[in-house]
Design a protein around this motif. Structure first.
Motif, mmCIF file in Angstrom:
data_model
loop_
_atom_site.group_PDB
_atom_site.id
_atom_site.type_symbol
_atom_site.label_atom_id
_atom_site.label_comp_id
_atom_site.label_asym_id
_atom_site.label_seq_id
_atom_site.Cartn_x
_atom_site.Cartn_y
_atom_site.Cartn_z
ATOM 1 N N ARG A 87 43.115 -18.422 25.142
ATOM 2 C CA ARG A 87 42.214 -17.304 25.297
ATOM 3 C C ARG A 87 40.964 -17.768 26.036
ATOM 4 N NH1 ARG A 87 40.005 -16.705 19.062
ATOM 5 N NH2 ARG A 87 38.831 -18.656 19.014
ATOM 6 N N ARG A 88 40.363 -16.874 26.727
ATOM 7 C CA ARG A 88 39.143 -17.183 27.463
ATOM 8 C C ARG A 88 37.960 -16.697 26.640
ATOM 9 N NH1 ARG A 88 37.651 -15.061 33.554
ATOM 10 N NH2 ARG A 88 35.597 -16.049 33.690
ATOM 11 N N ALA A 89 36.985 -17.589 26.406
ATOM 12 C CA ALA A 89 35.841 -17.226 25.589
ATOM 13 C C ALA A 89 35.081 -16.066 26.217
ATOM 14 C CB ALA A 89 34.923 -18.433 25.419
ATOM 15 N N LEU A 90 34.628 -15.145 25.379
ATOM 16 C CA LEU A 90 33.845 -14.019 25.848
ATOM 17 C C LEU A 90 32.384 -14.410 25.944
ATOM 18 C CD1 LEU A 90 35.428 -11.196 23.650
ATOM 19 C CD2 LEU A 90 36.009 -11.805 25.998
ATOM 20 N N SER A 91 31.659 -13.774 26.825
ATOM 21 C CA SER A 91 30.241 -14.073 27.014
ATOM 22 C C SER A 91 29.389 -13.129 26.179
ATOM 23 C CB SER A 91 29.868 -13.927 28.496
ATOM 24 O OG SER A 91 30.592 -14.848 29.290
ATOM 25 N N PRO A 92 28.204 -13.588 25.746
ATOM 26 C CA PRO A 92 27.298 -12.722 24.981
ATOM 27 C C PRO A 92 26.871 -11.504 25.785
ATOM 28 C CG PRO A 92 26.635 -15.024 24.795
ATOM 29 C CD PRO A 92 27.691 -14.959 25.860
ATOM 30 N N GLU A 93 26.524 -10.428 25.059
ATOM 31 C CA GLU A 93 26.055 -9.187 25.670
ATOM 32 C C GLU A 93 24.752 -8.749 25.019
ATOM 33 O OE1 GLU A 93 27.154 -6.976 28.018
ATOM 34 O OE2 GLU A 93 28.951 -8.062 28.632
ATOM 35 N N ASN A 94 23.796 -8.285 25.832
ATOM 36 C CA ASN A 94 22.546 -7.732 25.329
ATOM 37 C C ASN A 94 22.642 -6.217 25.259
ATOM 38 O OD1 ASN A 94 21.331 -10.256 25.156
ATOM 39 N ND2 ASN A 94 20.485 -10.150 27.212
ATOM 40 N N PHE A 102 18.215 1.438 16.825
ATOM 41 C CA PHE A 102 19.597 1.856 17.063
ATOM 42 C C PHE A 102 19.937 1.756 18.551
ATOM 43 C CE2 PHE A 102 16.840 5.524 17.264
ATOM 44 C CZ PHE A 102 17.301 6.279 18.329
ATOM 45 N N GLY A 103 21.239 1.633 18.824
ATOM 46 C CA GLY A 103 21.700 1.508 20.201
ATOM 47 C C GLY A 103 23.016 2.222 20.406
ATOM 48 N N PHE A 124 22.538 -0.987 14.049
ATOM 49 C CA PHE A 124 23.264 -2.233 13.802
ATOM 50 C C PHE A 124 22.671 -2.838 12.527
ATOM 51 C CE2 PHE A 124 23.778 -1.378 18.293
ATOM 52 C CZ PHE A 124 25.137 -1.598 18.475
ATOM 53 N N ASP A 125 23.399 -2.657 11.440
ATOM 54 C CA ASP A 125 22.862 -2.808 10.093
ATOM 55 C C ASP A 125 23.398 -4.054 9.406
ATOM 56 O OD1 ASP A 125 21.800 -2.307 7.577
ATOM 57 O OD2 ASP A 125 23.416 -0.936 7.032
ATOM 58 N N THR A 126 22.527 -5.040 9.175
ATOM 59 C CA THR A 126 22.958 -6.261 8.498
ATOM 60 C C THR A 126 23.170 -6.041 7.006
ATOM 61 O OG1 THR A 126 20.680 -7.014 8.118
ATOM 62 C CG2 THR A 126 21.731 -7.668 10.186
ATOM 63 N N GLY A 127 22.844 -4.855 6.513
ATOM 64 C CA GLY A 127 23.048 -4.543 5.107
ATOM 65 C C GLY A 127 24.333 -3.798 4.834
ATOM 66 N N SER A 128 25.250 -3.719 5.813
ATOM 67 C CA SER A 128 26.526 -3.048 5.588
ATOM 68 C C SER A 128 27.610 -3.701 6.436
ATOM 69 C CB SER A 128 26.419 -1.547 5.887
ATOM 70 O OG SER A 128 26.092 -1.313 7.235
ATOM 71 N N SER A 129 28.858 -3.335 6.173
ATOM 72 C CA SER A 129 29.993 -4.015 6.814
ATOM 73 C C SER A 129 30.843 -3.123 7.702
ATOM 74 C CB SER A 129 30.913 -4.624 5.744
ATOM 75 O OG SER A 129 30.247 -5.597 4.983
ATOM 76 N N THR A 130 30.786 -1.813 7.517
ATOM 77 C CA THR A 130 31.733 -0.924 8.179
ATOM 78 C C THR A 130 31.070 -0.069 9.247
ATOM 79 O OG1 THR A 130 31.394 0.672 6.397
ATOM 80 C CG2 THR A 130 33.261 -0.829 6.179
ATOM 81 N N LEU A 184 19.566 -6.212 20.748
ATOM 82 C CA LEU A 184 20.595 -6.940 20.010
ATOM 83 C C LEU A 184 21.380 -7.773 21.007
ATOM 84 C CD1 LEU A 184 22.677 -7.433 17.611
ATOM 85 C CD2 LEU A 184 23.842 -5.380 18.455
ATOM 86 N N THR A 185 21.596 -9.045 20.700
ATOM 87 C CA THR A 185 22.460 -9.895 21.515
ATOM 88 C C THR A 185 23.698 -10.228 20.700
ATOM 89 O OG1 THR A 185 20.587 -10.856 22.705
ATOM 90 C CG2 THR A 185 22.668 -12.046 22.810
ATOM 91 N N ILE A 186 24.836 -9.726 21.135
ATOM 92 C CA ILE A 186 26.109 -9.982 20.468
ATOM 93 C C ILE A 186 26.711 -11.262 21.034
ATOM 94 C CG2 ILE A 186 28.478 -9.146 20.134
ATOM 95 C CD1 ILE A 186 26.772 -7.401 18.637
ATOM 96 N N GLY A 187 27.038 -12.217 20.155
ATOM 97 C CA GLY A 187 27.672 -13.447 20.608
ATOM 98 C C GLY A 187 26.700 -14.529 21.027
ATOM 99 N N GLY A 188 25.417 -14.382 20.730
ATOM 100 C CA GLY A 188 24.437 -15.392 21.106
ATOM 101 C C GLY A 188 23.047 -14.930 20.740
ATOM 102 N N PHE A 189 22.033 -15.520 21.390
ATOM 103 C CA PHE A 189 20.669 -15.082 21.192
ATOM 104 C C PHE A 189 19.901 -15.225 22.494
ATOM 105 C CE2 PHE A 189 20.863 -19.511 19.794
ATOM 106 C CZ PHE A 189 19.800 -20.111 20.452
#
Length: 386
Positions: free
Chosen positions: A44-51, A66-67, A82-88, A216-221
């Motif tokens: 698999r090819r690693a995915l890059s972070p997204e802002n 929110f986004g 994007f809520d760090t206090g929930s999972s779903t 929010l940065t998904i997959g990095g910072f």
């Protein structure tokens, strides 16, 4: 919809670094590339972070960030906290007759939506912003299913989700459609992306409205959003809740035996104010002003005459321990003390700390003063001054 700590069991629960730099030995996140063994190729090819840019819901104080995501085929826009206090993942749908104020997803227009056929009801433990929950006034009815979900340029098929089919009127003020849970155990679209090579962490830049450019940065910072180094602390638990152990709290540089009690504190980006048990809340307010008193009209809240707020110092230092064993403080400044007038008394302002026995939690009022990194893979939280 509320991006808040939920009532148990559906669920997911639901301050500058003042310690001197010489007392902290920060640990930074290092992302290393994988090297294929000789004669073999990576599967698999690693995915890059997204802002992902975030908007701030502001109603006298910063309430929620929110986004945009897209759901379905063809994709339909949905706005989520994007809520760090929930999972779903759950959001308003055209099946909901009481969701008129939010963007609604139409499952009939998506050729990849699969109806799971199961309905459920959840009641939240905290409301949007600073409003207390009374009985079941924050409640959703849901229908489960799966569909393709995209965040930024990252897309995952067959993601489990919930469509809101009915909601109580307390949700009507929300400018966003739902919640994307970002708990300490990756689930849903995030888990699927990690399985395809996306690094298992994300960064949050939750800014006050006056600053803007929240992200929010998904997959990095995003290192451009903070100064200095990140300081990391290890997760206190082994579940889905983001939480750190704290040995002590100080208010205006003072503490006592109650505030020195060891406790575990939840970090919830979907909650705006601060929750502590009643004894702790009373001890904290005792160091701020004897004029701050419980407001029986809204159980768990406290208030003081609005014209007195500017005269009150209310610096809250919460101490944690870094992965190197060094203490560091996360600080909520005095500017966060007031969260605005009570609805039933415009001259009385609600103060930041709510009493909630059985739960100790900090939210956006702390997080917006830091850049934070939520490292799922290494089970740690990182903070840096902004």
């Amino acid at each position: 919809m509320k991006a808040m700590f939920r009532a148990p069991f559906f669920c997911t629960l639901v301050l500058s670094l003042l310690t001197r730099a010489e007392d902290i030995v920060p640990q930074t996140i290092t992302l290393s590339s994988r090297v294929a063994p000789a004669g073999k190729s990576l599967k698999r090819r690693a995915l890059s972070p997204e802002n992902i840019p975030l908007a701030d819901f502001f109603k006298g104080t910063d309430l929620q960030w929110f986004g945009n995501i897209t759901v379905g085929t063809p994709p339909q826009d949905v706005t989520v906290v994007f809520d760090t206090g929930s999972s779903t993942l759950e959001f308003a749908s055209t099946l909901c007759s009481t969701c008129a104020s939010q963007i609604q997803f139409d499952p009939d227009q998506s050729k990849t939506f699969v109806n799971g056929g199961h309905t459920s009801t959840i009641t939240f433990g905290t409301g949007v912003g600073v409003d207390p929950v009374i009985g079941d006034n924050y409640q959703l009815q849901l229908l489960n299913g799966t569909d393709t979900v995209s965040v930024g340029g990252l897309s995952s098929p067959n993601v489990p989700l919930f469509l809101i089919t009915e909601q109580t009127p307390t949700f009507d003020i929300d400018p966003f459609s739902g919640i994307q849970g970002m708990s300490a155990r990756a689930q849903g679209f995030f888990a699927a992306l990690i399985a395809r090579g996306l690094p298992s962490l994300f960064g949050l830049f939750l800014t006050p409205l006056a600053v803007g450019n929240a992200e929010l940065t998904i997959g990095g910072f995003d290192q451009s959003k903070f100064s200095g180094d990140l300081t990391f602390a290890s997760q206190a638990g082994h579940g889905a809740t983001w939480e750190l152990a704290s040995p002590s709290i100080a208010v205006n540089g003072k503490t006592n035996s109650v505030l020195k009690t060891k406790r575990t504190i939840i970090f919830d980006s979907g909650t705006s104010n601060v929750l502590f048990d009643t004894d702790t809340a009373n001890a904290m307010y005792a160091f701020i002003s004897p004029e701050i008193q419980p407001n029986p009209a809204e159980p768990g809240t406290y208030g003081i005459a609005c014209d007195l707020i500017p005269t009150l110092p209310a610096v809250i230092d919460i101490t944690f321990t870094s992965q190197q064993g060094k203490p560091f403080n996360l600080t909520i400044p005095s500017t966060e003390l007031s969260v605005g007038p009570f609805a039933n008394n415009a001259s009385l302002c609600q103060t930041l700390i709510n009493a909630f026995d059985g739960l100790e939690l900090v939210g956006g009022s702390l997080l917006k003063h830091y850049y934070s990194v939520w490292d799922v893979g290494n089970q740690r939280l990182g903070f840096a001054a902004v």
